[in-house]
Structure formats: C-alpha cells, structure tokens
Design a protein around this motif. Sequence first.
Motif, PDB file in Angstrom:
ATOM      1  N   LYS A 225      20.469 131.793   7.284  1.00 31.83           N
ATOM      2  CA  LYS A 225      21.409 131.341   7.627  1.00 31.83           C
ATOM      3  C   LYS A 225      22.622 131.171   8.102  1.00 31.83           C
ATOM      4  O   LYS A 225      22.252 132.368   9.166  1.00 31.83           O
ATOM      5  CB  LYS A 225      22.325 131.732   5.564  1.00 31.83           C
ATOM      6  CG  LYS A 225      21.714 131.398   4.839  1.00 31.83           C
ATOM      7  CD  LYS A 225      23.140 131.999   3.173  1.00 31.83           C
ATOM      8  CE  LYS A 225      22.430 131.345   1.835  1.00 31.83           C
ATOM      9  NZ  LYS A 225      23.235 131.429   1.060  1.00 31.83           N
ATOM     10  N   ALA A 226      23.619 130.394   8.047  1.00 35.66           N
ATOM     11  CA  ALA A 226      24.010 130.014   9.581  1.00 35.66           C
ATOM     12  C   ALA A 226      25.281 130.843   9.393  1.00 35.66           C
ATOM     13  O   ALA A 226      26.589 131.035   8.759  1.00 35.66           O
ATOM     14  CB  ALA A 226      24.570 128.465  10.306  1.00 35.66           C
ATOM     15  N   LEU A 227      26.320 131.932  10.994  1.00 37.33           N
ATOM     16  CA  LEU A 227      27.818 131.639  10.441  1.00 37.33           C
ATOM     17  C   LEU A 227      27.945 131.782  12.363  1.00 37.33           C
ATOM     18  O   LEU A 227      27.464 131.725  12.744  1.00 37.33           O
ATOM     19  CB  LEU A 227      27.231 133.517  10.539  1.00 37.33           C
ATOM     20  CG  LEU A 227      28.639 134.022  10.841  1.00 37.33           C
ATOM     21  CD1 LEU A 227      28.768 133.910   9.362  1.00 37.33           C
ATOM     22  CD2 LEU A 227      28.823 135.399  11.357  1.00 37.33           C
ATOM     23  N   GLN A 228      29.418 130.781  11.517  1.00 35.03           N
ATOM     24  CA  GLN A 228      30.343 130.332  13.158  1.00 35.03           C
ATOM     25  C   GLN A 228      30.620 131.077  13.204  1.00 35.03           C
ATOM     26  O   GLN A 228      31.768 132.327  12.130  1.00 35.03           O
ATOM     27  CB  GLN A 228      31.195 129.123  12.385  1.00 35.03           C
ATOM     28  CG  GLN A 228      32.285 128.640  13.895  1.00 35.03           C
ATOM     29  CD  GLN A 228      32.868 127.331  12.760  1.00 35.03           C
ATOM     30  OE1 GLN A 228      32.500 126.469  12.282  1.00 35.03           O
ATOM     31  NE2 GLN A 228      34.233 128.035  12.340  1.00 35.03           N
ATOM     32  N   ALA A 229      30.348 132.316  14.227  1.00 40.15           N
ATOM     33  CA  ALA A 229      31.418 133.360  14.514  1.00 40.15           C
ATOM     34  C   ALA A 229      32.652 133.319  15.675  1.00 40.15           C
ATOM     35  O   ALA A 229      33.282 133.953  15.921  1.00 40.15           O
ATOM     36  CB  ALA A 229      30.223 133.772  15.665  1.00 40.15           C
ATOM     37  N   GLY A 230      32.573 131.953  16.481  1.00 41.91           N
ATOM     38  CA  GLY A 230      33.808 131.659  16.698  1.00 41.91           C
ATOM     39  C   GLY A 230      34.189 130.223  17.349  1.00 41.91           C
ATOM     40  O   GLY A 230      32.834 129.696  17.417  1.00 41.91           O
ATOM     41  N   THR A 231      35.432 130.015  17.115  1.00 46.25           N
ATOM     42  CA  THR A 231      35.713 128.155  17.534  1.00 46.25           C
ATOM     43  C   THR A 231      36.584 128.801  18.989  1.00 46.25           C
ATOM     44  O   THR A 231      37.618 128.837  19.172  1.00 46.25           O
ATOM     45  CB  THR A 231      36.219 127.830  16.880  1.00 46.25           C
ATOM     46  OG1 THR A 231      37.073 128.181  16.012  1.00 46.25           O
ATOM     47  CG2 THR A 231      35.168 127.452  15.689  1.00 46.25           C
ATOM     48  N   SER A 232      36.654 127.298  20.089  1.00 46.60           N
ATOM     49  CA  SER A 232      38.063 126.649  20.677  1.00 46.60           C
ATOM     50  C   SER A 232      37.908 125.578  20.416  1.00 46.60           C
ATOM     51  O   SER A 232      37.292 124.687  20.461  1.00 46.60           O
ATOM     52  CB  SER A 232      37.403 127.716  21.945  1.00 46.60           C
ATOM     53  OG  SER A 232      38.105 127.658  23.087  1.00 46.60           O
ATOM     54  N   HIS A 233      39.308 125.169  20.527  1.00 42.96           N
ATOM     55  CA  HIS A 233      40.059 124.192  20.202  1.00 42.96           C
ATOM     56  C   HIS A 233      40.576 123.440  21.171  1.00 42.96           C
ATOM     57  O   HIS A 233      41.323 124.010  21.322  1.00 42.96           O
ATOM     58  CB  HIS A 233      40.930 123.829  18.843  1.00 42.96           C
ATOM     59  CG  HIS A 233      40.439 125.109  17.976  1.00 42.96           C
ATOM     60  ND1 HIS A 233      39.065 124.158  17.170  1.00 42.96           N
ATOM     61  CD2 HIS A 233      41.014 125.777  17.558  1.00 42.96           C
ATOM     62  CE1 HIS A 233      38.923 125.401  15.849  1.00 42.96           C
ATOM     63  NE2 HIS A 233      39.566 126.176  16.384  1.00 42.96           N
ATOM     64  N   TYR A 234      39.972 122.543  21.783  1.00 43.84           N
ATOM     65  CA  TYR A 234      40.489 121.516  23.108  1.00 43.84           C
ATOM     66  C   TYR A 234      41.636 119.916  21.995  1.00 43.84           C
ATOM     67  O   TYR A 234      40.923 119.093  21.374  1.00 43.84           O
ATOM     68  CB  TYR A 234      40.549 121.010  23.314  1.00 43.84           C
ATOM     69  CG  TYR A 234      40.912 119.102  24.653  1.00 43.84           C
ATOM     70  CD1 TYR A 234      41.568 120.653  25.387  1.00 43.84           C
ATOM     71  CD2 TYR A 234      40.750 118.622  24.676  1.00 43.84           C
ATOM     72  CE1 TYR A 234      42.618 119.050  26.105  1.00 43.84           C
ATOM     73  CE2 TYR A 234      41.498 117.056  25.022  1.00 43.84           C
ATOM     74  CZ  TYR A 234      41.954 117.886  25.905  1.00 43.84           C
ATOM     75  OH  TYR A 234      42.396 116.468  26.936  1.00 43.84           O
ATOM     76  N   PHE A 235      43.402 120.383  22.095  1.00 48.08           N
ATOM     77  CA  PHE A 235      44.380 119.650  21.287  1.00 48.08           C
ATOM     78  C   PHE A 235      44.415 118.250  22.142  1.00 48.08           C
ATOM     79  O   PHE A 235      45.202 117.652  20.887  1.00 48.08           O
ATOM     80  CB  PHE A 235      45.604 120.431  20.822  1.00 48.08           C
ATOM     81  CG  PHE A 235      45.000 121.336  20.034  1.00 48.08           C
ATOM     82  CD1 PHE A 235      44.285 121.068  18.203  1.00 48.08           C
ATOM     83  CD2 PHE A 235      45.459 122.769  19.920  1.00 48.08           C
ATOM     84  CE1 PHE A 235      43.802 121.656  18.103  1.00 48.08           C
ATOM     85  CE2 PHE A 235      45.446 123.673  18.558  1.00 48.08           C
ATOM     86  CZ  PHE A 235      43.737 123.168  17.735  1.00 48.08           C
ATOM     87  N   GLY A 236      43.816 117.994  23.155  1.00 50.85           N
ATOM     88  CA  GLY A 236      44.909 117.108  24.106  1.00 50.85           C
ATOM     89  C   GLY A 236      46.101 117.455  24.135  1.00 50.85           C
ATOM     90  O   GLY A 236      46.819 118.378  23.901  1.00 50.85           O
ATOM     91  N   ASP A 237      47.111 116.291  23.702  1.00 47.05           N
ATOM     92  CA  ASP A 237      48.898 117.123  23.799  1.00 47.05           C
ATOM     93  C   ASP A 237      48.625 115.636  22.533  1.00 47.05           C
ATOM     94  O   ASP A 237      50.577 116.040  22.792  1.00 47.05           O
ATOM     95  CB  ASP A 237      49.388 115.671  25.120  1.00 47.05           C
ATOM     96  CG  ASP A 237      48.841 114.250  24.745  1.00 47.05           C
ATOM     97  OD1 ASP A 237      48.625 113.553  24.095  1.00 47.05           O
ATOM     98  OD2 ASP A 237      49.245 113.265  25.595  1.00 47.05           O
ATOM     99  N   GLY A 238      48.227 116.195  21.336  1.00 47.66           N
ATOM    100  CA  GLY A 238      48.742 116.000  20.454  1.00 47.66           C
ATOM    101  C   GLY A 238      49.866 116.577  19.683  1.00 47.66           C
ATOM    102  O   GLY A 238      50.813 116.038  19.031  1.00 47.66           O
ATOM    103  N   PHE A 239      49.491 117.737  19.550  1.00 48.47           N
ATOM    104  CA  PHE A 239      51.125 118.535  19.172  1.00 48.47           C
ATOM    105  C   PHE A 239      51.977 118.715  20.238  1.00 48.47           C
ATOM    106  O   PHE A 239      52.895 118.648  19.694  1.00 48.47           O
ATOM    107  CB  PHE A 239      50.446 119.925  18.696  1.00 48.47           C
ATOM    108  CG  PHE A 239      49.457 119.955  17.941  1.00 48.47           C
ATOM    109  CD1 PHE A 239      50.395 121.260  16.924  1.00 48.47           C
ATOM    110  CD2 PHE A 239      48.047 120.395  18.114  1.00 48.47           C
ATOM    111  CE1 PHE A 239      49.549 121.439  15.630  1.00 48.47           C
ATOM    112  CE2 PHE A 239      47.510 120.666  16.734  1.00 48.47           C
ATOM    113  CZ  PHE A 239      47.650 120.773  15.641  1.00 48.47           C
ATOM    114  N   ALA A 240      51.445 118.714  21.007  1.00 48.59           N
ATOM    115  CA  ALA A 240      52.663 118.104  22.182  1.00 48.59           C
ATOM    116  C   ALA A 240      54.283 117.410  21.964  1.00 48.59           C
ATOM    117  O   ALA A 240      55.398 117.737  21.573  1.00 48.59           O
ATOM    118  CB  ALA A 240      52.182 118.282  23.708  1.00 48.59           C
ATOM    119  N   ARG A 241      53.221 116.624  21.935  1.00 49.60           N
ATOM    120  CA  ARG A 241      53.798 115.227  21.506  1.00 49.60           C
ATOM    121  C   ARG A 241      54.541 115.380  19.773  1.00 49.60           C
ATOM    122  O   ARG A 241      55.924 114.915  20.137  1.00 49.60           O
ATOM    123  CB  ARG A 241      53.290 113.717  21.176  1.00 49.60           C
ATOM    124  CG  ARG A 241      52.609 113.432  22.860  1.00 49.60           C
ATOM    125  CD  ARG A 241      51.560 112.265  22.683  1.00 49.60           C
ATOM    126  NE  ARG A 241      50.996 111.914  22.307  1.00 49.60           N
ATOM    127  CZ  ARG A 241      50.064 111.499  21.299  1.00 49.60           C
ATOM    128  NH1 ARG A 241      50.619 111.330  20.592  1.00 49.60           N
ATOM    129  NH2 ARG A 241      48.616 111.913  20.954  1.00 49.60           N
TER     130      ARG A 241
END
Length: 478
Positions: A225-241
């Motif tokens: 089975k698969a395990l998602q071991a780590g993630t990295s997210h690009y938010f653009g400027d959505g949260f900033a706005r």
Amino acid sequence: MANDKKVEQITDMEVDFAQWFTDVCRKAELIDYSSIKGVFIYRPYGYAIWENMQKILDAEFKKCGVENVYMPLLIPESLLQREKDHVEGFAPECAWVTVGGSETLEERYCVRPTSETLFCEHFHNIIHSHRDLPKCYNQWCSVLRWEKSSRPFLRHREFLWQEGHTMHATAEEAEAYTQRMLNVYADFCENVLAMPVTRGRKTDKEKFNGAEATYAIECMMHDRKALQAGTSHYFGDGFARAFDITFTDKNNQRVNPFQTSWGVSTRLIGGIIMTHGDNNGLVLPPKVAPTQLIVVPVAAHKPGVAEKAQELCDRLNAAGYRAKIDLSDNSMGWKCAEYEMKGVPVRVEMGPRDMANNSCVMVRRDNGEKTVVSLDELEQKAGELLEAVHNGLFEKAKRNLEEHTYVAHTLDEAKELQEKNGGFIKTMWCGELDCELQMKEKAGMSSRCIPFNQEHLDDVCPVCGKPAKCEVYWGVAY
C-alpha cells in the motif's frame, strides 16, 4: 526457545498485516492508548525516534534559511473563515472550544488542525517591504483533527508534526522553494530513513485545500500500500489576498507576496515500521534508532566479562555512537529477542572466548549476519556495519517498490493488477476528474501523484480512450 516465544507474541504480517503493525507498536513500546479515542501516548522509545528525526530535519531546514517560531494553539473562528476553500476542507475535522472557565465564549476557538491562518495574520503584521522578504518560518507542534477512525502513528486525532510557512516576493521564488523543501523530505526519507520515494505533483482533486499546487513523496509499504510521506504546497498569492498581506516592491508598488507551506509528521514512524519491520518486530534505520548498538555480555557471571563489555559500550559512546549495555540477569535468548523486537540495528556480543581473542561478535538486525570484529577496529567496524544496515534496508525496500510497480493500459487491466498484486499501477491519464473518480470507484485506487519523471506509456487515457496528457501513479493508500 525465548526467541520463538517472542515471535509468537506478534501476529505474522502475512496473516494480518494490520494486527502485526499494532502488535509491533505496542510490544516494541513505541506507543500506548489513552483514555480519549484517537489520542495516543508516545512512549519514551517512540518519542526518541521522533526526537532523532526532528534533530536531523531541523538542521536541514536551517540550511534553507528557516527559523523556528511557535504559533498559538487556538484559532478564532472569524480568522479561520477568511480563506473559504481552506476552512471548508478542514471543517469536518475541527474541534471547538466554546467555554472558558465557567463562561461561554463570545466567539468559538478552533484547536489548530493546521496553522496557515495564524501565520497569515502574523505575516500581515510584519511584512511591509521587499526588504522583509523572504520570511521562512517553521514550527514543531501538535495539531488536532477529529478523525472518525484511528491507527497508531498513521491516523491520530492529535499528532506531532512540523509545519513550514514561507512568504516570497515572486511566484518563481515561492515555486522553487516549494520544490526545494519537497526534495529535503525526499532526501531525508531515502538517506536517513532508508525509504525510497516517488516524487510528484498531486492532482487537483488530491491537492491541499487552498493550494495552487501540492507536491508529494509517496512510499510503498511492505503490504504494497502507498503512504504519503510528506507534502509541500505552493499557495500562490491566494492567502495573501484573503488576509490583505502586501508589501512595497522595488518599483515602489504595493503587491501581494507568494506563499508556501510544507510538513511531515509522526506518520513517518508508521512508515518506518511498515517499510522495514518483520515478524520479529521493529527494524530501525540506524540514523534515527534511539540505540544504534546494544552490547550484550555472554556469560556475564564469568570474571571480567561484564567489565569488558562495559568498556566496549563506553568506547562506542565516546566515538559518537548511541550505544547501551544490558547487564540484567535476563537470559541471553530473552535479550536477543528483546532487542530484535525493538529493532536495534546492531547487537554486540562479548563473552570469555571473545575476550581471549581480543574480539567481539556484531550481529546485524536486518539480516542476522554475524561478523567477528577485532577490538582494535571496534569503532571503525561499528560504523561500517551501521552503514551496511542502512544500505541493506534501502535496497530491500527499493526492490519491493520496483517489483510491485506495474504498467496498465486499460481500466480493467489496472483493476486486475491491483487486486492480484497490490502496489503502484502506472497509467497515462487525460487529466479529467471523471476518469480519476472512475479509477477510484471501479478499481479501488486513488491517484498518488503525477511523477516528475514522466514516461510515455501509451497515447490514450485507460479510462475514456481520449488523448493522454500525463502519466499517473495509482494505488491503495493509508
């Protein structure tokens, strides 16, 4: 035999993998259950693994310019509501504080499931000029998500993790940093935890709530089975706005910065167990093992044996290894089984015959191989054997990954391969959500990632037959 007795206490992974996993967590003294469903106690041995992981990762983060901070535990509901997609994704898992002392609060407070909104509020207050950027922050903390089901290390209501949050002047810089941190995780998994990874981008369906892009490392467990071991997210400027975060750029214009977020959690300990463990218990990668070498005297009652064994232990510790000695009156068989259960990478045996020969015997946990080592080369051979254990674990896990990754050209073929073999199924994909949903509904697999290293497996999507846009890995995941 004591060894056999110890093995009998663990359910064979081939019989019931889930029960084997729980047995190892409990009997290796990694974790215990608390009186609250889904909230676990990290026992000293389990927490020590996390501490070693934390120490190594923290040093790698600092090489990337990261500074550690700490944000509040509670998030006002009004603050959480500022980013619509984000809050909708977490709403079912939020736990709320409504009473303080004996008074009903005017506003509910959410116990943090993640801290994007808190960081954004802070960034709004401290970022004013391009000279304030980049801001590269991380916090080590616990978060609370009211999950309906729970499993040790894999799915807790409260779990330990790190969450990095950064702000950058340009989209290009933020995107590059997002992938840089994913590579930090990938290198950590492979070079420290001996877990081979597949790097790629999540589909829009599987990406983080509020993100423009989510990148992940996917690992294959022993049960395929698969395990998602780590993630990295690009938010653009959505949260900033959404949070009105602006700065004056070099052209004296008010603009929004671009944001990233990235994290790994104690779920990685579950990954270690399910990648390397066997029917004798835990098998730990040497770089995060709380005890790397356990010194066990043989016939400790005989003159000079205990003292010589203690001398070996002291030498190993002085050389920078994490070594311990067992001078208890338990039998040799019990000791061997105990440290196999706990996954100690190398056992060092010292008896009267070894003393006479100016040697000791070192036993690898991963394959049981015994090596007679001259005491004149003790420190050097210890290092070589620990490295050999790491390499052996990585190669075994890599074989499991490569031997159970399959190519499919139709939906029926993908379903048949998964049902027969498990593992990762590679196909092409048209990029349409409906085909992704059909793969889940009919073949029981979710998309794991769109790998960075793309292969051209076919011209068409296996579900709809339309022209394919990319390759995707599918699998059954924890």
